[in-house]
Design a protein around this motif. Structure first.
Motif, short mmCIF file in Angstrom:
data_model
loop_
_atom_site.label_atom_id
_atom_site.label_comp_id
_atom_site.label_asym_id
_atom_site.label_seq_id
_atom_site.Cartn_x
_atom_site.Cartn_y
_atom_site.Cartn_z
N LYS A 1 26.03 65.74 95.49
CA LYS A 1 25.96 66.96 96.31
C LYS A 1 24.52 67.42 96.48
N LEU A 2 23.77 67.38 95.39
CA LEU A 2 22.36 67.80 95.44
C LEU A 2 21.58 66.89 96.37
N LYS A 3 21.87 65.58 96.27
CA LYS A 3 21.16 64.61 97.12
C LYS A 3 21.47 64.90 98.58
N ALA A 4 22.74 65.17 98.86
CA ALA A 4 23.13 65.44 100.25
C ALA A 4 22.43 66.68 100.78
N ALA A 5 22.13 67.62 99.88
CA ALA A 5 21.44 68.84 100.30
C ALA A 5 19.94 68.63 100.42
N GLY A 6 19.48 67.41 100.14
CA GLY A 6 18.06 67.10 100.35
C GLY A 6 17.19 67.28 99.13
N GLN A 7 17.80 67.44 97.95
CA GLN A 7 17.02 67.63 96.72
C GLN A 7 16.36 66.31 96.32
N SER A 8 15.05 66.36 96.00
CA SER A 8 14.38 65.17 95.46
C SER A 8 14.71 65.07 93.98
N ILE A 9 15.09 63.86 93.55
CA ILE A 9 15.52 63.69 92.16
C ILE A 9 14.90 62.43 91.57
N LEU A 10 14.42 62.55 90.33
CA LEU A 10 14.01 61.38 89.57
C LEU A 10 14.97 61.28 88.40
N VAL A 11 15.69 60.14 88.30
CA VAL A 11 16.75 60.08 87.30
C VAL A 11 16.60 58.85 86.41
N VAL A 12 16.74 59.10 85.12
CA VAL A 12 16.76 58.01 84.14
C VAL A 12 18.19 57.87 83.66
N ASP A 13 18.74 56.68 83.71
CA ASP A 13 20.09 56.48 83.21
C ASP A 13 20.29 55.02 82.88
N LYS A 14 21.25 54.76 81.99
CA LYS A 14 21.45 53.37 81.59
C LYS A 14 22.67 52.74 82.24
N THR A 15 23.56 53.57 82.82
CA THR A 15 24.77 53.02 83.41
C THR A 15 24.49 52.62 84.86
N LEU A 16 24.13 51.35 85.05
CA LEU A 16 23.68 50.90 86.37
C LEU A 16 24.77 51.07 87.42
N SER A 17 26.04 50.82 87.03
CA SER A 17 27.12 50.88 88.01
C SER A 17 27.25 52.28 88.62
N GLU A 18 26.85 53.29 87.88
CA GLU A 18 26.92 54.64 88.42
C GLU A 18 25.60 55.07 89.06
N LEU A 19 24.52 54.55 88.54
CA LEU A 19 23.20 54.97 88.99
C LEU A 19 22.81 54.34 90.33
N LEU A 20 23.02 53.00 90.44
CA LEU A 20 22.50 52.29 91.62
C LEU A 20 23.07 52.79 92.95
N PRO A 21 24.39 53.12 93.03
CA PRO A 21 24.90 53.60 94.32
C PRO A 21 24.25 54.90 94.78
N VAL A 22 23.75 55.71 93.85
CA VAL A 22 23.17 57.00 94.21
C VAL A 22 21.69 56.86 94.58
N LEU B 1 4.58 54.91 89.92
CA LEU B 1 5.88 55.47 90.28
C LEU B 1 5.64 56.41 91.43
N SER B 2 6.62 56.49 92.36
CA SER B 2 6.47 57.50 93.39
C SER B 2 7.84 58.01 93.83
N VAL B 3 7.88 59.27 94.20
CA VAL B 3 9.10 59.88 94.72
C VAL B 3 8.74 60.57 96.03
N GLU B 4 9.49 60.22 97.08
CA GLU B 4 9.26 60.88 98.38
C GLU B 4 10.14 62.12 98.46
N ASP B 5 9.83 62.98 99.43
CA ASP B 5 10.66 64.17 99.64
C ASP B 5 12.09 63.78 99.97
N GLY B 6 13.06 64.39 99.29
CA GLY B 6 14.46 64.16 99.60
C GLY B 6 15.03 62.85 99.08
#
Lengths: 228, 326
Positions: A175-196, A24-29
């Motif tokens: 909003k957090l994403k727009a501000a450049g926050q790096s986020i790792l998110v687990v969620d089951k609702t793909l319709s809401e998760l994938l666009p973000v 797994l990897s997460v880049e800055d922002g």
């Protein structure tokens, strides 16, 4: 170099192995989605990152440092903010105390958190166990932000919440994403998760089986790895 | 003016009682009641110390008598040496000055509590209770078997120690000194509880994993609380020795540790005035029923049972409702 990178992580609960090699990897922002059916190792992966489950194999690198084997509070201090599954605020503390306990660094303050979640601002003196589920979720996110994390990790942040509240939470994450926050998110609702999400990882039986952009996750793949 | 909460009113009444009753007793020449009130104040102070660890941090220390007794022995030993004109270890001069004795008692208890806490806090639950008890018993048996300072018979202070500008031999001035110390300790408790440290301590009681997930080491928070708690209880021990002008290993015994826990549970765990309410009830029971029957503790036991079954927030909880910090 990646902000967070896991290579071949293997974790156990006692004698039974839960992770057989997670990459797994997460880049800055970046916003990264970690997906998979129930029991495939998503929460164990997160617990391994935070050091609450000690991995027996593989490496976890955060901001250029190996963090496997460190104590959970040390790992959190280096800049990982966790929003745990099931919210898990401190029920015997008020909203304000919940937030102030976590405070570290200067960027995120009480004022900024209540600006992001005005409902929390209205309930500063209330006990966390008297909040609704959605408000507790906001509090858990706010508490993680108060540590001024370089990486925010959300485990099932919208599980069991009313659609209106889910929208509030996703709006906050955008909003957090727009501000450049790096986020790792687990969620089951793909319709809401994938666009973000910028990138996705899919786990199956404790192994990373897919890595790529959200649009590369075709309906066929979704059915194969995530369908129920 | 904002409406006062029922707990604030109850606290006010208790504080007023604690101040006014001894003054009335002094006015009518009944010095015995002043001594009784001083006993309440000192036991309340000792329990208030324990309340930091037990009430806020959920650390059920069954060994706080160790610190109570250590404080007492500091007062006894320093005073005895000063009276005999002997120097202490390394030629340090002894003293009968209370402020110096308090400082030594507090520092010594802090120093002793640090390793005891560091070892005990690696355990939790019933093991924590037992290991703190074990440490206290070690110190108890050490005192019993050390003949230089009276061993089992204890150590008498020839006169009460001195406080600059106050005649401590009189009951009322000594009571007021103790009350001032209790007030200061209550302020400390109130400040601690309201601080970020206090919130972290209550969070540690609730869930240590969650606390470490926000980057705070629960062990350190609990250790600091344990040490502060021991220091306050040690200070009470020094005052207790001066009240009775006598120190004995019974101050270090496990019954004493249990008594302190009983005071907190009677009054209300984690509450500012809980130990004070508890000490009042305890000492009044001891006085009122102790005159009638030797077995007064049986009746105290019944009250304790009633409190545990029907008033989980202690007597203050009965008056003022659920604790702010549940």
């Amino acid at each position: 170099m990646s902000l967070l990178s896991l290579k071949g992580v293997e974790s156990f609960y006692g004698a039974s192995q839960a992770l057989f090699g997670v990459d797994l990897s997460v880049e800055d922002g970046e916003v990264v989605a970690l997906m998979g059916r129930n029991g495939m190792g998503k929460t164990t992966t997160i617990s391994s990152i935070l050091g609450m489950v000690k991995p027996r194999g593989g490496s976890i690198n955060f901001a250029g440092k190996e963090i496997v084997g460190q104590q959970p509070h040390r790992i959190a201090q280096q800049g990982i903010g966790l929003v745990p599954e099931g919210r898990r605020c401190f029920p015997n503390l008020t909203v304000e105390e919940n937030l102030l306990v976590a405070a570290r660094g200067s960027d995120w303050t009480l004022a900024r958190v209540t600006e992001l979640f005005p409902r929390l601002g209205e309930r500063l003196g209330q006990y966390a166990n008297t909040l609704s589920g959605g408000e507790q979720q906001m509090l858990a996110i706010g508490r993680a932000l108060m540590t001024n994390p370089r990486l925010l990790i959300l485990d099932e942040a919208t599980e069991g919440l009313a659609p209106v509240i889910r929208q509030d939470i996703w709006a906050a994450l955008r909003k957090l994403k727009a501000a450049g926050q790096s986020i790792l998110v687990v969620d089951k609702t793909l319709s809401e998760l994938l666009p973000v999400a910028d990138r996705c990882f899919v786990l199956e039986k404790g192994v990373t089986v897919f890595e790529g952009k959200p649009d590369a996750l075709t309906a066929e793949l979704q059915d194969r790895y995530l369908g129920v | 003016m904002a409406a006062l909460s029922r707990e604030t009113i109850a606290n006010g009444v208790l504080a007023l009682l604690l101040l006014v009753v001894p003054l009335l007793a002094a006015a009518s020449g009944e010095t015995f009641y002043i001594t009784l009130a001083t006993r309440i104040v000192i036991l309340a102070l000792a329990a208030l110390g324990l309340n930091i660890a037990l009430g806020l941090g959920g650390l059920v220390s069954f060994g706080h008598a160790a610190f109570f007794g250590l404080g007492g022995y500091v007062a006894g030993i320093l005073a005895t040496h000063a009276f005999n004109g002997e120097a202490l270890l390394f030629g340090l001069p002894a003293t009968t000055s209370m402020p110096v004795i308090w400082l030594v008692a507090v520092l010594l208890c802090g120093l002793v509590a640090l390793p005891i806490g560091a070892i005990s806090l690696r355990t939790s639950g019933v093991y924590f209770i037992m290991i703190t008890l074990a440490f206290a018993q070690m110190i108890y048996y050490f005192a019993v078997s050390w003949p230089d300072y009276g061993g089992e018979d204890g150590l008498s202070l020839y006169v009460r120690n001195t406080f600059p500008g106050v005649n401590t031999a009189q009951p009322l001035p000594y009571f007021l000194i103790c009350l001032a110390v209790l007030a200061a300790a209550a302020c400390l408790f109130w400040l601690l509880r309201g601080s970020r440290f206090g919130a972290a301590l209550e969070a540690a009681r609730q869930n240590t994993t969650r606390l470490s997930a926000v980057g705070i080491a629960p062990f350190r928070i609990k250790l600091v609380a344990f040490v502060i708690s021991a220091m306050v209880t040690g200070l009470a021990g020094a005052l207790f020795a001066d009240l009775n002008r006598f120190v004995s290993p019974s101050m270090l015994s496990w019954q004493m540790s249990g008594e302190l826990i009983v005071l907190i549970i009677l009054g209300g765990k984690g509450r500012l005035f809980g130990p004070i309410a508890g000490a009042m009830v305890y000492v009044l029971f001891e006085y009122a029923l102790g005159g009638i029957t030797e077995r007064w503790q049986f009746f105290l036991g019944l009250v304790l049972l009633g409190v545990v079954l029907f008033a989980r927030g202690g007597l203050l909880g009965l008056v003022a409702g659920r604790a702010r910090h549940g």
